[in-house]
Design a protein around this motif. Structure first.
Motif, PDB file in Angstrom:
ATOM      1  N   THR A 400      -3.866  -7.377  -2.444  1.00 10.65           N
ATOM      2  CA  THR A 400      -5.210  -7.385  -3.243  1.00 10.65           C
ATOM      3  C   THR A 400      -4.954  -9.283  -3.441  1.00 10.65           C
ATOM      4  O   THR A 400      -5.915  -9.578  -3.826  1.00 10.65           O
ATOM      5  CB  THR A 400      -3.913  -7.051  -4.987  1.00 10.65           C
ATOM      6  OG1 THR A 400      -3.585  -5.589  -4.584  1.00 10.65           O
ATOM      7  CG2 THR A 400      -4.243  -7.743  -6.337  1.00 10.65           C
ATOM      8  N   ASP A 485       5.315  -9.062   4.600  1.00 10.26           N
ATOM      9  CA  ASP A 485       4.807  -7.607   5.417  1.00 10.26           C
ATOM     10  C   ASP A 485       5.746  -8.366   6.627  1.00 10.26           C
ATOM     11  O   ASP A 485       5.588  -9.381   7.320  1.00 10.26           O
ATOM     12  CB  ASP A 485       3.379  -7.354   5.440  1.00 10.26           C
ATOM     13  CG  ASP A 485       2.610  -6.232   4.572  1.00 10.26           C
ATOM     14  OD1 ASP A 485       3.658  -5.502   3.653  1.00 10.26           O
ATOM     15  OD2 ASP A 485       1.329  -6.352   3.993  1.00 10.26           O
ATOM     16  N   ARG A 511       1.181  -0.530  -5.023  1.00 11.04           N
ATOM     17  CA  ARG A 511       2.146  -0.922  -4.886  1.00 11.04           C
ATOM     18  C   ARG A 511       3.088  -0.856  -6.171  1.00 11.04           C
ATOM     19  O   ARG A 511       2.799  -1.406  -7.258  1.00 11.04           O
ATOM     20  CB  ARG A 511       1.666  -2.207  -4.862  1.00 11.04           C
ATOM     21  CG  ARG A 511       2.801  -3.376  -4.537  1.00 11.04           C
ATOM     22  CD  ARG A 511       1.422  -4.425  -3.498  1.00 11.04           C
ATOM     23  NE  ARG A 511       2.034  -5.979  -4.095  1.00 11.04           N
ATOM     24  CZ  ARG A 511       1.331  -7.432  -3.506  1.00 11.04           C
ATOM     25  NH1 ARG A 511       0.068  -6.756  -3.521  1.00 11.04           N
ATOM     26  NH2 ARG A 511       1.988  -8.425  -4.010  1.00 11.04           N
TER      27      ARG A 511
HETATM   28  O1  PRX Z   1       2.326  -3.877   2.547  1.00 14.29           O
HETATM   29  C1  PRX Z   1       1.029  -3.757   3.304  1.00 14.29           C
HETATM   30  C2  PRX Z   1       0.495  -2.513   2.569  1.00 14.29           C
HETATM   31  O2  PRX Z   1      -0.280  -2.488   1.427  1.00 14.29           O
HETATM   32  C3  PRX Z   1       0.634  -4.134   0.412  1.00 14.29           C
HETATM   33  C4  PRX Z   1      -0.466  -4.499  -0.209  1.00 14.29           C
HETATM   34  O3  PRX Z   1      -0.823  -3.306  -1.345  1.00 14.29           O
HETATM   35  P1  PRX Z   1      -2.149  -3.766  -2.369  1.00 14.29           P
HETATM   36  O4  PRX Z   1      -2.218  -5.205  -2.406  1.00 14.29           O
HETATM   37  O5  PRX Z   1      -1.271  -2.910  -3.456  1.00 14.29           O
HETATM   38  O6  PRX Z   1      -3.414  -3.618  -1.341  1.00 14.29           O
HETATM   39  C5  PRX Z   1      -3.636  -2.203  -0.480  1.00 14.29           C
HETATM   40  C6  PRX Z   1      -4.937  -2.462  -0.766  1.00 14.29           C
HETATM   41  C7  PRX Z   1      -4.908  -3.243  -0.024  1.00 14.29           C
HETATM   42  C8  PRX Z   1       0.294  -4.613   2.223  1.00 14.29           C
HETATM   43  O7  PRX Z   1       1.493  -5.776   1.557  1.00 14.29           O
HETATM   44  N1  PRX Z   1      -0.863  -2.400   3.231  1.00 14.29           N
HETATM   45  C9  PRX Z   1      -2.224  -2.134   2.972  1.00 14.29           C
HETATM   46  N2  PRX Z   1      -2.843  -1.804   4.247  1.00 14.29           N
HETATM   47  C10 PRX Z   1      -1.898  -1.415   4.510  1.00 14.29           C
HETATM   48  C11 PRX Z   1      -0.722  -1.847   4.818  1.00 14.29           C
HETATM   49  N3  PRX Z   1       0.143  -1.238   5.347  1.00 14.29           N
HETATM   50  C12 PRX Z   1       0.171  -1.017   6.573  1.00 14.29           C
HETATM   51  N4  PRX Z   1      -0.863  -0.802   6.928  1.00 14.29           N
HETATM   52  C13 PRX Z   1      -1.898  -1.117   6.359  1.00 14.29           C
HETATM   53  N5  PRX Z   1      -3.203  -0.243   7.072  1.00 14.29           N
END
Ligand code: PRX
Length: 634
Positions: A400, A485, A511
């Motif tokens: 995000t 991460d 999340r």
């Molecule tokens: O941990 C990572 C995971 O999703 C988190 C971000 O979540 P949010 O802000 O809700 O956004 C999700 C959509 C972009 C990150 O810190 N994450 C996102 N994409 C991946 C991922 N973990 C592994 N592989 C990915 N492709």
């Protein structure tokens, strides 16, 4: 036209350019857009203050870059194809011309209701085209939209509306989701009764059910729209003016309203959309994310529409009326790029291959995943059975906060590896650091993922709390943005995201902060305290495991408490945050200073029964064995 990389050599060359001269690189990309006035300065930044500004002094309206920039050539091309929840209902297509008219009409409505540049507008709608219209109408008049996922409860919705100080709420009577009808207006009413900033609610008719309308506050969408108003002169915005606020969970209980800018976000989402998905003229692109999350904002609405693409939006769920729904949509609309979450892939994979019988999937060229790590089995299933071994998979890592994709293959260009997000996109400078913040250079290293240089799409602040923004993202490691991460860079320099290293869990791509769930559980009158951790879940990626201390029970006993805890979480956050496992315990493993040792709980949740590491600092070491026994019986 936003430039498109087309070869691996091109990627390597451009990437080098983009990191040795980021401002030159991004100003070149920005030239492809329509600015009412160009920037005085490309970038100003100071990570120690959480200060980042791109294209300073530039003036624009993002909707002019969606419409006026494209109408001449693409006026009659589909901008949005909307596929309803029920396959028996007719789908809708809105061309760029038609969407433009709808956005102008609704912009006029907002202005008539007194909404001005800088005002916040909350949007709580199901996945219907009017959601896109509402967002773009806000952007056209310079209002800041804050879309709240329609799965959030009244309490969560109210909290977000209040935090953003929204004057207006745009909502609907109800929403269709699979076989269910969601009482959207009822939830919105409850939320509005607890937040006093909202003076007006616009209500869209979707399900047609009978709902109460509060006089003086609630107005039907269709009664406000004036057919004559088809042209609204877009408000001039500064590149750094906020475009939207989107709430996400952090490691403390209170959700964070991430603020995205107008100019930088526009340049970044359009550039990454076109390059990652290798979108070409005439392609039909389908992103299955809900617009209530960042993926929907950046890669269903803004990125595609800024690129003059045809973006397909789907109101329903992948398993209704049956588990072939996605594949039917792909065949029906001849989708070329399909972007979804690993959790959806895993749940469809678990339902068997028979749902793929009679599905052609010939039109597909590119597959994407986002939101959580994709395990190798799911990657191969997606690659073999959906992509028929011929579609590259783009495993896109971002957040995000980042606004757009950061680490990802570019489809058909970057060689892929199952479960790897592969390589950074243009201008992205990842840095892996150890616990002390020491950079781990070279390959074959593992640590925490930071980004050491700004990019145009990054969030600019947390709404109303810049100190929290600095503290959360820029103070763990000086002069770097900390992602939260863990990551590994392998022997080939490829990145594999390992998951969160903070108290955030990722459940079916949603999340959630563990503190947020604990707060909800602790509201229960019979709960003394609780600790929530994630555990590996075959479909959801991570499941929610709640250890709950209860010393008094009511008549329902343990089962009664479990059920009412579920209800409390559902009411305070939303049904998607309900724990998968609730273990009632008499105490938690705590250090003498009172800190819960979460690493022990994490291991128990994973199914371990011994090897908990150093437990000598525990106040009551016996509690661990008691919890292990209880976990086994669960
Ligand atoms: O941990 C990572 C995971 O999703 C988190 C971000 O979540 P949010 O802000 O809700 O956004 C999700 C959509 C972009 C990150 O810190 N994450 C996102 N994409 C991946 C991922 N973990 C592994 N592989 C990915 N492709």
């Amino acid at each position: 036209m936003v430039p498109k990389i087309s070869t691996l050599g091109g990627y390597i060359f451009e990437y080098q350019k983009s990191v040795t001269n980021p401002t030159g690189f991004w100003s070149n990309i920005a030239e492809s857009f329509y600015w009412r006035k160009k920037w005085d300065d490309i970038l100003e930044w100071d990570f120690s203050k959480g200060h980042v500004q791109w294209f300073k002094g530039a003036k624009l309206n993002i909707t002019e870059n969606i419409f006026e920039r494209h109408l001449f050539f693409r006026g009659n091309q589909a901008a949005i194809i909307w596929e309803p929840n029920n396959p028996n209902e007719q789908h809708k297509t809105l061309t760029y011309n038609e969407l433009f008219v709808e956005v102008n009409r609704f912009a006029a409505v907002l202005t008539r209701l007194g909404i001005k540049k800088g005002d916040r507008v909350a949007i709580y709608l199901p996945m219907v085209p009017e959601l896109v219209v509402a967002m773009l109408a806000c952007a056209r008049i310079g209002a800041v939209h804050s879309v709240i996922f329609a799965g959030f409860s009244a309490q969560s919705l109210g909290e977000r509306i209040q935090d953003a100080g929204a004057k207006l709420l745009i909502t609907s009577d109800g929403g269709f989701r699979g076989s269910k009808t969601i009482p959207i207006k009822q939830i919105a009413d409850e939320a509005m009764s607890n937040c006093h900033c909202v003076s007006t609610a616009i209500v869209l008719k979707r399900t047609g059910e009978d709902i109460p309308m509060t006089s003086g506050r609630d107005i039907w969408w269709h009664e406000l729209v004036n057919e004559q108003e088809t042209n609204y002169h877009a408000t001039e915005m500064d590149a750094e003016d906020p475009l939207f606020i989107l709430y996400t969970s952090g490691s403390t209980g209170k959700p964070k309203g991430l603020v995205h800018s107008t100019g930088g976000y526009m340049v970044y989402t359009a550039y990454t959309f076109k390059n990652v998905f290798q979108y070409g003229d005439g392609d039909i692109y389908f992103c299955s994310a809900d617009i209530g999350w960042i993926t929907g904002h950046s890669y269903l609405v803004y990125g595609p529409l800024l690129s003059g693409a045809t973006s397909l939006m789907f109101e329903g769920i992948p398993t209704w009326p049956d588990a072939g729904r996605f594949w039917d949509i792909i065949d029906k609309h001849q989708v070329n790029q399909f972007y979804t979450a690993p959790t959806a892939i895993r749940s469809l994979m678990a339902l068997g291959l028979e749902w793929l019988d009679n599905k052609k999937l010939h039109s597909l060229k590119v597959l994407g995943t986002v939101g959580e790590p994709i395990n190798e089995a799911a990657w191969h299933w997606y690659h073999d059975h959906i992509g028929k071994n011929r579609c590259p998979i783009v495993d896109t890592w971002w957040q995000t906060e980042t606004g757009g994709i950061m680490i990802s293959p570019m489809a058909g260009i970057t060689p892929t590896k199952p479960s790897y997000a592969t390589m950074p996109l243009m201008g992205i400078q990842p840095m892996i650091v150890d616990q002390e913040g020491k950079p781990l250079l070279g390959n074959s290293v593992e640590g925490n993922l930071c980004i050491s240089y700004p990019w145009p799409g990054m969030a600019r602040t947390i709404w109303g709390d810049h100190d929290r923004f600095v503290k959360t993202y820029f103070s763990t490691y000086p002069n770097m943005y900390f992602t939260g991460d863990g990551v590994k860079r392998d022997e080939d320099g490829y990145y594999r995201i390992l998951g969160r290293v903070d108290d955030v869990i990722n459940v079916s791509g949603h999340r959630l902060g563990t503190a947020e769930i604990e707060n909800a559980i602790n509201e229960h009158p019979l709960v003394d305290e609780s600790a929530v951790v994630g555990f590996p879940h075959p479909i959801k990626g991570q499941g929610i495991y709640a250890f709950v201390v209860c010393t008094h029970f009511s008549t329902g006993g343990v089962e009664g408490i479990r059920n009412s805890i579920m209800m409390a979480v559902s009411n305070m956050i939303g049904p998607f945050a309900k724990p998968d496992k609730i273990q009632i315990v008499t105490g938690l493993p705590k250090t003498r200073s009172g800190k819960i040792m979460r690493r022990i709980l994490l291991k128990i949740a994973e199914g371990k029964t011994s090897d908990f590491g150093d437990t000598t600092t525990l106040l009551d070491p016996d509690i661990v064995q008691e919890i292990v026994k209880g976990a086994h019986a669960l």
